[in-house]
Design an enzyme around this catalytic site. Structure first.
Site, mmCIF file in Angstrom:
data_model
loop_
_atom_site.group_PDB
_atom_site.id
_atom_site.type_symbol
_atom_site.label_atom_id
_atom_site.label_comp_id
_atom_site.label_asym_id
_atom_site.label_seq_id
_atom_site.Cartn_x
_atom_site.Cartn_y
_atom_site.Cartn_z
ATOM 1 N N ASN A 46 4.002 -7.195 8.308
ATOM 2 C CA ASN A 46 4.898 -8.321 8.025
ATOM 3 C C ASN A 46 6.115 -8.232 8.940
ATOM 4 O OD1 ASN A 46 6.557 -10.253 6.928
ATOM 5 N ND2 ASN A 46 6.951 -9.147 5.015
ATOM 6 N N SER B 145 8.406 0.884 2.721
ATOM 7 C CA SER B 145 8.734 1.975 3.656
ATOM 8 C C SER B 145 7.517 2.806 4.060
ATOM 9 C CB SER B 145 9.838 2.865 3.070
ATOM 10 O OG SER B 145 11.015 2.107 2.858
ATOM 11 N N GLU C 9 11.266 -10.735 -1.152
ATOM 12 C CA GLU C 9 12.388 -11.407 -0.476
ATOM 13 C C GLU C 9 12.361 -12.909 -0.741
ATOM 14 O OE1 GLU C 9 11.668 -9.677 3.361
ATOM 15 O OE2 GLU C 9 12.332 -7.736 2.584
ATOM 16 N N HIS D 127 6.346 -12.582 -1.871
ATOM 17 C CA HIS D 127 7.072 -11.403 -1.368
ATOM 18 C C HIS D 127 8.418 -11.335 -2.097
ATOM 19 C CE1 HIS D 127 9.203 -8.658 1.252
ATOM 20 N NE2 HIS D 127 8.032 -8.298 1.748
ATOM 21 N N GLY E 257 12.239 -1.578 2.850
ATOM 22 C CA GLY E 257 13.275 -1.509 3.882
ATOM 23 C C GLY E 257 14.357 -0.482 3.611
ATOM 24 N N GLU F 94 4.685 -3.797 -4.364
ATOM 25 C CA GLU F 94 5.802 -3.404 -3.516
ATOM 26 C C GLU F 94 7.053 -3.253 -4.373
ATOM 27 O OE1 GLU F 94 5.225 -4.742 0.809
ATOM 28 O OE2 GLU F 94 6.029 -6.442 -0.285
ATOM 29 N N LYS G 185 8.457 -10.308 9.212
ATOM 30 C CA LYS G 185 9.619 -10.982 8.598
ATOM 31 C C LYS G 185 10.276 -11.909 9.639
ATOM 32 C CE LYS G 185 10.112 -7.092 5.533
ATOM 33 N NZ LYS G 185 10.916 -6.412 4.550
HETATM 34 C C1 PEP Z 1 7.531 -5.517 3.385
HETATM 35 O O1 PEP Z 1 8.083 -6.257 4.171
HETATM 36 O O2 PEP Z 1 6.699 -5.978 2.613
HETATM 37 C C2 PEP Z 1 7.853 -4.093 3.397
HETATM 38 C C3 PEP Z 1 7.195 -3.295 2.618
HETATM 39 O O3 PEP Z 1 8.852 -3.678 4.250
HETATM 40 P P1 PEP Z 1 9.138 -2.160 4.723
HETATM 41 O O4 PEP Z 1 7.832 -1.566 5.153
HETATM 42 O O5 PEP Z 1 10.118 -2.292 5.847
HETATM 43 O O6 PEP Z 1 9.710 -1.430 3.549
#
Ligand code: PEP
Length: 261
Positions: A20, A222, A110, A108, A184, A178, A22
């Site tokens: 992803n 992460s 976000e 997601h 992040g 997640e 983003k």
């Molecule tokens: C994500 O964007 O779904 C995500 C898990 O980000 P990151 O790997 O940066 O934590």
């Protein structure tokens, strides 16, 4: 109930490795990243995983021709729930499919956090994705406060029940667990926590799908090359949704190699 931390998954599903991007990258960056990854993928033998990239909507049209015939798929990070209409700034699932996408992510954290997306809206978007012929990755995850107050499982079960399209089956639907506090932040859930939550999700799917064992359950938060192998070896983990580490071709490729070992 205590669960084994690292056990072979009972049903062998082809791992899904989703990147992803983003809201990162201009055209030159997206083209360079996709090209570098395709180059690295070329030296791979038989791939026992599926890899899909999720660039910003503005880059899909540029990146898709680079990925075409490489075995790496492309998807949208979000879509509108309607097929068309007066929705300024939005992108429909049919538009994604028209650009060559095979996947869309819905729900997601976000989107849930910054755009107030509810479970009902996430479900409507995922349903629109399926209607347009896309496969969907439906995301669920609890916040730190929800985990601290012991509500994590209740939150995930509520999000699952509210966000999964009716008639979800493993050929077109995947779920990404997640934890919001792990996205992040550099923090990763422990193997025990991942195993526990994924087992909970797998059990809940018995009531939500006719193919509960065929739905791939991804972990996100992460993920990097250094922890991917352990995460994917955890029971009921069938892939990873990767944010930051998917922006570096070498690191993302190293995740794929760790998953395929
Ligand atoms: C994500 O964007 O779904 C995500 C898990 O980000 P990151 O790997 O940066 O934590």
């Amino acid at each position: 109930m205590s669960l084994p931390l690292i056990t072979p998954n009972t049903t062998v599903l082809r791992p899904l490795i989703a990147g992803n991007w983003k809201m990162h990258g201009l055209r030159a960056d997206g083209l360079a990243l996709a090209s570098a990854l395709v180059e690295l993928q070329r030296s791979e033998g038989v791939r026992n995983y599926e890899m899909v990239l999720f660039p910003p909507a503005t880059l899909i049209g540029a990146v898709e021709p680079v990925l075409r015939d490489s075995g790496v798929g492309v998807g949208g990070q979000d879509c509108h729930s309607a097929e068309r209409g007066a929705f300024t700034g939005d992108v429909s699932a049919a538009m994604l499919a028209d650009l060559g996408c095979s996947y869309v992510i819905t729900g997601h954290s976000e989107r849930r956090q910054h755009h107030g997306e509810t479970d009902a809206l996430v479900k409507a978007k995922a349903t629109a994705g399926l209607r347009a012929g896309l496969s969907v990755i439906v995301c669920v995850g609890e916040t730190q406060a929800e985990r601290d107050s012991g509500e994590a499982k209740a939150v995930i079960l509520r999000q699952l029940a509210g966000s999964l399209p009716d008639g979800s089956t493993g050929d077109r639907v995947a779920i990404a667990y997640e934890p919001v506090w792990a996205i992040g932040t550099g923090l990763t859930a422990t193997a025990a926590d991942i195993a526990d939550m994924h087992a909970t999700i797998r059990q809940a799917l018995a009531d939500l799908s006719t193919t509960p064992d065929a739905i791939r359950l991804l972990y996100g938060g992460s993920v990097k090359a250094a922890n991917a192998a352990e995460i994917v070896a955890t029971a009921h983990v069938n892939g990873v949704l990767v944010g930051g580490a998917s922006l570096k071709a070498d690191e993302f490729q190293a995740i794929a190699e760790a998953v395929s070992r």
